[in-house]
Scaffold this active site. Structure first.
Site, PDB file in Angstrom:
ATOM      1  N   ASP A   1     -37.398  24.945 -30.425  1.00 42.64           N
ATOM      2  CA  ASP A   1     -37.235  23.993 -29.322  1.00 42.64           C
ATOM      3  C   ASP A   1     -38.015  22.709 -29.627  1.00 42.64           C
ATOM      4  O   ASP A   1     -39.234  22.766 -29.836  1.00 42.64           O
ATOM      5  CB  ASP A   1     -37.770  24.655 -28.044  1.00 42.64           C
ATOM      6  CG  ASP A   1     -37.324  23.948 -26.777  1.00 42.64           C
ATOM      7  OD1 ASP A   1     -36.751  22.848 -26.873  1.00 42.64           O
ATOM      8  OD2 ASP A   1     -37.557  24.513 -25.694  1.00 42.64           O
ATOM      9  N   ASP A   2     -37.319  21.608 -29.672  1.00 42.72           N
ATOM     10  CA  ASP A   2     -37.971  20.302 -29.865  1.00 42.72           C
ATOM     11  C   ASP A   2     -38.657  20.185 -31.223  1.00 42.72           C
ATOM     12  O   ASP A   2     -39.724  19.569 -31.344  1.00 42.72           O
ATOM     13  CB  ASP A   2     -38.987  20.010 -28.753  1.00 42.72           C
ATOM     14  CG  ASP A   2     -38.327  19.651 -27.432  1.00 42.72           C
ATOM     15  OD1 ASP A   2     -37.102  19.821 -27.318  1.00 42.72           O
ATOM     16  OD2 ASP A   2     -39.044  19.199 -26.517  1.00 42.72           O
TER      17      ASP A   2
ATOM     18  N   CYS B   1     -32.028  19.943 -24.526  1.00 46.18           N
ATOM     19  CA  CYS B   1     -32.043  21.409 -24.596  1.00 46.18           C
ATOM     20  C   CYS B   1     -30.790  22.113 -24.072  1.00 46.18           C
ATOM     21  O   CYS B   1     -30.120  22.826 -24.804  1.00 46.18           O
ATOM     22  CB  CYS B   1     -33.228  21.959 -23.801  1.00 46.18           C
ATOM     23  SG  CYS B   1     -34.826  21.330 -24.294  1.00 46.18           S
TER      24      CYS B   1
ATOM     25  N   HIS C   1     -32.144  28.811 -20.199  1.00 43.76           N
ATOM     26  CA  HIS C   1     -31.760  27.443 -19.821  1.00 43.76           C
ATOM     27  C   HIS C   1     -30.252  27.264 -19.662  1.00 43.76           C
ATOM     28  O   HIS C   1     -29.715  26.182 -19.896  1.00 43.76           O
ATOM     29  CB  HIS C   1     -32.299  26.427 -20.850  1.00 43.76           C
ATOM     30  CG  HIS C   1     -32.679  25.116 -20.234  1.00 43.76           C
ATOM     31  ND1 HIS C   1     -32.902  23.973 -20.966  1.00 43.76           N
ATOM     32  CD2 HIS C   1     -32.865  24.754 -18.935  1.00 43.76           C
ATOM     33  CE1 HIS C   1     -33.215  22.982 -20.161  1.00 43.76           C
ATOM     34  NE2 HIS C   1     -33.207  23.422 -18.926  1.00 43.76           N
TER      35      HIS C   1
ATOM     36  N   HIS D   1     -41.916  23.133 -27.807  1.00 39.43           N
ATOM     37  CA  HIS D   1     -41.783  22.325 -26.596  1.00 39.43           C
ATOM     38  C   HIS D   1     -43.138  22.263 -25.895  1.00 39.43           C
ATOM     39  O   HIS D   1     -43.926  23.199 -25.982  1.00 39.43           O
ATOM     40  CB  HIS D   1     -40.745  23.012 -25.702  1.00 39.43           C
ATOM     41  CG  HIS D   1     -40.171  22.156 -24.602  1.00 39.43           C
ATOM     42  ND1 HIS D   1     -40.949  21.626 -23.596  1.00 39.43           N
ATOM     43  CD2 HIS D   1     -38.892  21.770 -24.353  1.00 39.43           C
ATOM     44  CE1 HIS D   1     -40.162  20.941 -22.766  1.00 39.43           C
ATOM     45  NE2 HIS D   1     -38.911  21.005 -23.210  1.00 39.43           N
TER      46      HIS D   1
ATOM     47  N   ASP E   1     -33.061  22.942 -31.377  1.00 32.13           N
ATOM     48  CA  ASP E   1     -32.052  22.582 -30.359  1.00 32.13           C
ATOM     49  C   ASP E   1     -31.876  21.081 -30.184  1.00 32.13           C
ATOM     50  O   ASP E   1     -30.898  20.629 -29.600  1.00 32.13           O
ATOM     51  CB  ASP E   1     -32.384  23.232 -29.008  1.00 32.13           C
ATOM     52  CG  ASP E   1     -33.623  22.646 -28.347  1.00 32.13           C
ATOM     53  OD1 ASP E   1     -34.479  22.064 -29.048  1.00 32.13           O
ATOM     54  OD2 ASP E   1     -33.745  22.776 -27.111  1.00 32.13           O
ATOM     55  N   ASN E   2     -32.846  20.307 -30.666  1.00 29.82           N
ATOM     56  CA  ASN E   2     -32.734  18.834 -30.640  1.00 29.82           C
ATOM     57  C   ASN E   2     -33.855  18.288 -31.508  1.00 29.82           C
ATOM     58  O   ASN E   2     -34.731  19.034 -31.963  1.00 29.82           O
ATOM     59  CB  ASN E   2     -32.800  18.264 -29.216  1.00 29.82           C
ATOM     60  CG  ASN E   2     -33.950  18.792 -28.379  1.00 29.82           C
ATOM     61  OD1 ASN E   2     -33.734  19.569 -27.432  1.00 29.82           O
ATOM     62  ND2 ASN E   2     -35.167  18.396 -28.713  1.00 29.82           N
TER      63      ASN E   2
ATOM     64  N   LYS F   1     -35.901  12.927 -29.720  1.00 33.17           N
ATOM     65  CA  LYS F   1     -35.216  13.722 -28.699  1.00 33.17           C
ATOM     66  C   LYS F   1     -34.701  12.820 -27.575  1.00 33.17           C
ATOM     67  O   LYS F   1     -35.410  11.908 -27.127  1.00 33.17           O
ATOM     68  CB  LYS F   1     -36.203  14.729 -28.120  1.00 33.17           C
ATOM     69  CG  LYS F   1     -35.699  15.481 -26.907  1.00 33.17           C
ATOM     70  CD  LYS F   1     -36.738  16.446 -26.382  1.00 33.17           C
ATOM     71  CE  LYS F   1     -36.220  17.172 -25.142  1.00 33.17           C
ATOM     72  NZ  LYS F   1     -37.170  18.181 -24.652  1.00 33.17           N
TER      73      LYS F   1
HETATM   74 CA    CA Z   1     -35.326  21.173 -26.721  1.00 30.96          CA
END
Ligand code: CA
Length: 474
Positions: free
Chosen positions: A44-45, A84, A143, A224, A282-283, A301
């Site tokens: 994540d991130d 996300c 999410h 994240h 995810d990004n 992001k």
């Molecule tokens: Ca993310």
């Protein structure tokens, strides 16, 4: 398995069986008849430059790197959104999420739209794998909806351990935050650092299902925000002076060690060679919020620059994907569903509306040509189109830019004025693609241009000891 089916499963036609394929056929023969497991790990991130094999220098990531060394690194691996939840919706369905209105993040938990979540009309990655007879497990950040019919155990996953929103504190996780840690649909009292808890559960899932074909989706919320130091790793990074970077280093290490623990369990249970393992983010990195870098890419992001949507993206499948290979044509997270389904012997039909393509012919057989000659992104007023090496970026209402990524990976040189015909061509391609999208099902704070800045404010509040707003803002 019949030989013809076996070869088909492996993406091989008789014509393609050349001398240089023989080594692989031998490897395949050894595992013939076994149905491979699929382990999909989503960070994540995590920005493009935030793993060792992609240039990270100050934090070792040997375990994530090992996936690339044993398999393939995609240098142009994209996700379908720079945030996300929409990326997860695309990955989970194999379809551009704007096809079904999952265009935005839901906003903070207290403001979540009633309609938020991956629509039940969408067949999920879990559903596809269950159709193939697989045991399915989801560990981590979901999410994709809160309502009872949108929870993971209703969306194709036999087992779930994690949380439903977009972010969660790591330390003493059940005592913090706005929502519970769940096993299935039951609240549990989780005290372990959340990344370590997810690793523990993922390892237990592999142990439990080592004799079955299984699909494990491990969605770490690391790295994240909130920036919370991972216990036991502090000493390793005492040379890093910047506090946020030092904290990030421990969080990153906890995730890398987690990936290592899963790989070790696959090895110990004797199934590593029968497992397709994929790792991506995810990004892109919100550099201001968590220090995750996207070099040499521009943007962060939340933006349609490469730094928002091009991510670390690696995969291994021993005996199938040649070790240490690079794949340098564009691929996208939407491809993972059809790739996994093909790897286990299934096929997604034309009528499924899947936008992704099976990558196995490209990464196993090194098929010529492009999996995608064009890719598109839409999130409110932001949009992007990539056709060949050209990319249109519409980041704000008053500016549409054009970049030649082959010459300008950093998107510094806007050629919109110099190449008006090319810009028109990309705009037309985008417009055509956009005709098949639908209106967003809920509004999005996601369209705000200052996602990175908001993250920065959140991090500052936490650093200053103020309570964070609902942790699922991203
Ligand atoms: Ca993310």
């Amino acid at each position: 398995m019949k030989r013809r089916d076996f070869l088909k499963t492996c993406g091989i036609t008789a014509a393609a069986v050349a001398a240089h394929d023989l080594w692989r056929l031998e490897a395949l023969a050894a595992s013939a008849g076994k149905r491979p497991n699929v382990v999909l790990i989503l960070a994540d991130d995590l920005g493009y430059a935030s793993i060792g094999v992609q240039g990270l220098k100050d934090i070792p990531t040997p375990n994530i790197d090992s996936i690339a060394k044993n398999g393939v690194r995609f240098t142009q691996g994209y996700v379908s959104c720079p945030l996300c939840s929409p990326t997860r919706a695309g990955l989970m369905s194999g379809r551009y999420q704007t096809r079904f209105g999952h265009e935005f993040n839901p906003g903070p938990l207290r403001n979540v739209s009633e309609s938020f979540g991956l629509p039940v009309s969408q067949k999920t990655f879990g559903n596809w794998m269950k159709d193939q007879g697989y045991a399915t497990g989801y560990v981590g950040k979901w999410h994709l909806g809160y309502k009872p019919d949108l929870k993971p155990t209703k969306r194709g996953f036999d087992e779930f351990f994690g949380f439903l929103s977009g972010g969660h504190p790591y330390l003493n996780p059940s005592a913090q935050g706005n929502e519970p840690i769940l096993r299935g649909t039951e609240t549990v009292d989780e005290k372990e650092y959340l990344t370590d808890a997810f690793t523990r559960e993922a390892v237990a899932f592999v142990e439990k299902h080592k004799a079955d074909p299984f699909f494990l989706y491990l969605g770490y919320n690391a790295v994240h925000t909130p920036m919370q130091i991972a216990p036991g790793r502090e000493e390793k990074f005492k040379e890093i002076a910047d506090e946020k970077r030092r904290t990030f280093a421990t969080m990153m290490t906890a995730m890398d060690e987690g990936v290592g623990a899963v790989l070790k369990k696959l090895r110990e249970t004797g199934v590593e060679d029968d497992t397709l393992i994929i790792f991506l983010s995810d990004n892109g990195g919100p550099t201001g919020a968590n220090t995750s870098k996207n070099d040499p890419l521009n943007g962060v992001k939340g933006t349609m620059y490469e730094g928002g949507i091009r991510v670390p993206f690696v995969a291994q499948w021993n005996g199938h994907i040649p070790a240490g290979s690079l794949y340098e044509n564009p691929v996208i997270s939407l491809d993972l569903l059809p790739t996994a389904v093909a790897a286990v012997g299934g096929k997604v039909g034309e009528d499924a509306g899947i936008d992704g393509v099976n990558l196995l012919p490209y990464i196993v057989d090194r098929k010529d040509g492009l999996p995608h000659d064009r890719l598109f992104w839409r999130m409110g007023g932001k949009r992007a189109a990539r056709v060949g090496d050209w990319k249109m970026v519409h980041e704000s209402a008053d500016q549409t830019m054009l970049f030649d990524l082959k010459a300008d990976i950093g998107e510094k040189n806007d050629l919109a004025a110099k190449e008006p015909d090319k810009l028109k061509e990309l705009q037309a391609a985008y417009d055509e693609w956009n005709t098949k999208n639908v209106a967003p099902l809920w509004g999005g704070g996601a369209a705000r241009p200052a996602a990175g800045q908001r993250q920065g404010r959140l991090a500052r509040r936490q650093t200053e000891g103020q309570p964070a707003p609902a942790a699922d803002a991203k």
